[in-house]
Design a protein around this motif. Sequence first.
Motif, PDB file in Angstrom:
ATOM      1  N   VAL A 152      74.281 -32.028   3.947  1.00 51.34           N
ATOM      2  CA  VAL A 152      75.515 -31.246   4.097  1.00 51.34           C
ATOM      3  C   VAL A 152      76.690 -32.119   3.674  1.00 51.34           C
ATOM      4  O   VAL A 152      77.049 -33.075   4.350  1.00 51.34           O
ATOM      5  N   THR A 153      77.280 -31.800   2.537  1.00 54.72           N
ATOM      6  CA  THR A 153      78.446 -32.516   2.019  1.00 54.72           C
ATOM      7  C   THR A 153      79.510 -31.501   1.624  1.00 54.72           C
ATOM      8  O   THR A 153      79.199 -30.338   1.373  1.00 54.72           O
ATOM      9  N   PRO A 154      80.777 -31.911   1.561  1.00 59.67           N
ATOM     10  CA  PRO A 154      81.849 -30.947   1.299  1.00 59.67           C
ATOM     11  C   PRO A 154      81.914 -30.448  -0.136  1.00 59.67           C
ATOM     12  O   PRO A 154      82.268 -29.296  -0.385  1.00 59.67           O
ATOM     13  N   THR A 155      81.568 -31.305  -1.106  1.00 57.41           N
ATOM     14  CA  THR A 155      81.709 -30.944  -2.516  1.00 57.41           C
ATOM     15  C   THR A 155      80.872 -31.891  -3.370  1.00 57.41           C
ATOM     16  O   THR A 155      80.579 -33.009  -2.932  1.00 57.41           O
ATOM     17  N   PRO A 156      80.455 -31.488  -4.562  1.00 55.81           N
ATOM     18  CA  PRO A 156      79.696 -32.404  -5.413  1.00 55.81           C
ATOM     19  C   PRO A 156      80.500 -33.657  -5.761  1.00 55.81           C
ATOM     20  O   PRO A 156      81.729 -33.624  -5.825  1.00 55.81           O
ATOM     21  N   GLY A 157      79.819 -34.761  -5.996  1.00 55.04           N
ATOM     22  CA  GLY A 157      80.475 -36.013  -6.320  1.00 55.04           C
ATOM     23  C   GLY A 157      81.171 -35.994  -7.668  1.00 55.04           C
ATOM     24  O   GLY A 157      80.761 -35.279  -8.585  1.00 55.04           O
ATOM     25  N   LYS A 158      82.211 -36.801  -7.791  1.00 51.85           N
ATOM     26  CA  LYS A 158      82.952 -36.879  -9.054  1.00 51.85           C
ATOM     27  C   LYS A 158      82.087 -37.470 -10.170  1.00 51.85           C
ATOM     28  O   LYS A 158      82.200 -37.070 -11.330  1.00 51.85           O
ATOM     29  N   LEU A 159      81.261 -38.457  -9.832  1.00 51.27           N
ATOM     30  CA  LEU A 159      80.401 -39.090 -10.828  1.00 51.27           C
ATOM     31  C   LEU A 159      79.089 -38.354 -11.004  1.00 51.27           C
ATOM     32  O   LEU A 159      78.515 -38.335 -12.103  1.00 51.27           O
ATOM     33  N   THR A 160      78.593 -37.755  -9.934  1.00 48.40           N
ATOM     34  CA  THR A 160      77.284 -37.105  -9.997  1.00 48.40           C
ATOM     35  C   THR A 160      77.329 -35.740 -10.681  1.00 48.40           C
ATOM     36  O   THR A 160      76.405 -35.364 -11.403  1.00 48.40           O
ATOM     37  N   PHE A 161      78.413 -34.988 -10.458  1.00 45.07           N
ATOM     38  CA  PHE A 161      78.428 -33.611 -10.949  1.00 45.07           C
ATOM     39  C   PHE A 161      78.379 -33.496 -12.477  1.00 45.07           C
ATOM     40  O   PHE A 161      77.661 -32.630 -12.999  1.00 45.07           O
ATOM     41  N   PRO A 162      79.104 -34.324 -13.245  1.00 44.26           N
ATOM     42  CA  PRO A 162      78.989 -34.177 -14.705  1.00 44.26           C
ATOM     43  C   PRO A 162      77.551 -34.339 -15.212  1.00 44.26           C
ATOM     44  O   PRO A 162      77.137 -33.637 -16.147  1.00 44.26           O
ATOM     45  N   ILE A 163      76.798 -35.232 -14.607  1.00 40.87           N
ATOM     46  CA  ILE A 163      75.398 -35.395 -15.003  1.00 40.87           C
ATOM     47  C   ILE A 163      74.602 -34.149 -14.646  1.00 40.87           C
ATOM     48  O   ILE A 163      73.843 -33.615 -15.473  1.00 40.87           O
ATOM     49  N   ASN A 164      74.778 -33.662 -13.438  1.00 39.27           N
ATOM     50  CA  ASN A 164      74.037 -32.475 -13.022  1.00 39.27           C
ATOM     51  C   ASN A 164      74.445 -31.248 -13.821  1.00 39.27           C
ATOM     52  O   ASN A 164      73.605 -30.401 -14.154  1.00 39.27           O
ATOM     53  N   MET A 165      75.718 -31.146 -14.153  1.00 45.66           N
ATOM     54  CA  MET A 165      76.180 -30.021 -14.958  1.00 45.66           C
ATOM     55  C   MET A 165      75.508 -30.030 -16.329  1.00 45.66           C
ATOM     56  O   MET A 165      75.136 -28.984 -16.872  1.00 45.66           O
ATOM     57  N   ALA A 166      75.333 -31.213 -16.892  1.00 46.25           N
ATOM     58  CA  ALA A 166      74.764 -31.332 -18.233  1.00 46.25           C
ATOM     59  C   ALA A 166      73.250 -31.194 -18.255  1.00 46.25           C
ATOM     60  O   ALA A 166      72.678 -30.705 -19.239  1.00 46.25           O
TER      61      ALA A 166
END
Length: 340
Positions: free
Chosen positions: A250-264
């Motif tokens: 349970v976290t508030p929002t995706p990470g700044k560094l992690t999300f671009p990788i997951n998005m791609a």
Amino acid sequence: MSAASPSSAVSPFAIAFADVEAAALRIRGKAVITPLLSAPDLDERTGGRILVKAEPLQQTGSFKFRGAYNRISQLTPDECRRGVVAYSSGNHAQGVAYAARSFGVKATIIMPKDSPRLKIDNTRGYGAEVILYDRFGESREAIGQRISDETGAVLVPPYDDPHIMAGQGTIGIEMVRQAADLGLTFDSVLCCCGGGGLMSGLATAVSFLSPSTALYAVEPENYDDTKRSLESGERLSNAPQPMSICDAIVTPTPGKLTFPINMAKLAGGLAVSDQEAAEAVAYAARVLKITVEPGGAVALAAVLSGKLDCKDRIIGVVCSGGNIDPAFHAAILAADGLPA
């Protein structure tokens, strides 16, 4: 950052596959190469070939040791003397505490007051100083930064750190190679997702070694910020609401560094209910013979509940951790799902 910077020069993201490979070398002999488990009942139930990565068998009972060891192994002598500080609901706490003890480094861990008692006790047992806070009224990030500023301790975030992400990604290397040893290639891999450190590291490794494999993040319902963010193309937050039993993710929002990788690199996100997560916990104990906490069981829950069509497909599932309160685990087993 004191340690050598990850391979950003050859990647548009915070980490590249070379960083995950380097992490695998650092943790070799320290982290457990956890098995890929299978069961005829699981295959019959889903119509596919399901291979489950059993990270509850990892040091400290979860994947978090991988990233923590990779990060702390790269501290300078001066940083080792100053110690580390981390914040976590429990699994990262234990991973950092254990890794820090391995290097003789003082660890201060900030944990929610409502963390499972097992996780608090284990963290203290690994030699860390534990500071409890109110997750609904205080900021763990602010507390951690204040301690770092006052003591000089190195802040070790739970997911938004390239060395943490690379360390977690070693699971992906192991999974692809273990499947290859069986003559198999994954059609899809499902993994739990909180802030995205494990998911982004895994995606970096699996997408490099097995480009045809589709990757899915799995979250609790109502805490599906990564799923919704992937669909919208931007980082979204969760609204305040009652806590899920999947406390580990349970976290508030995706990470700044992690999300671009997951998005791609991800094919999408899936969400499961607390009931489905609890049923997966019970199934893991009954059929796979492993203890899995609810947050660590959501990927298995997605397969068992039919959130992804597995028929005639080879599916990798990450069970990420097994640090569950024994009494709660017993209640789930007795109810074969969420206790009344």
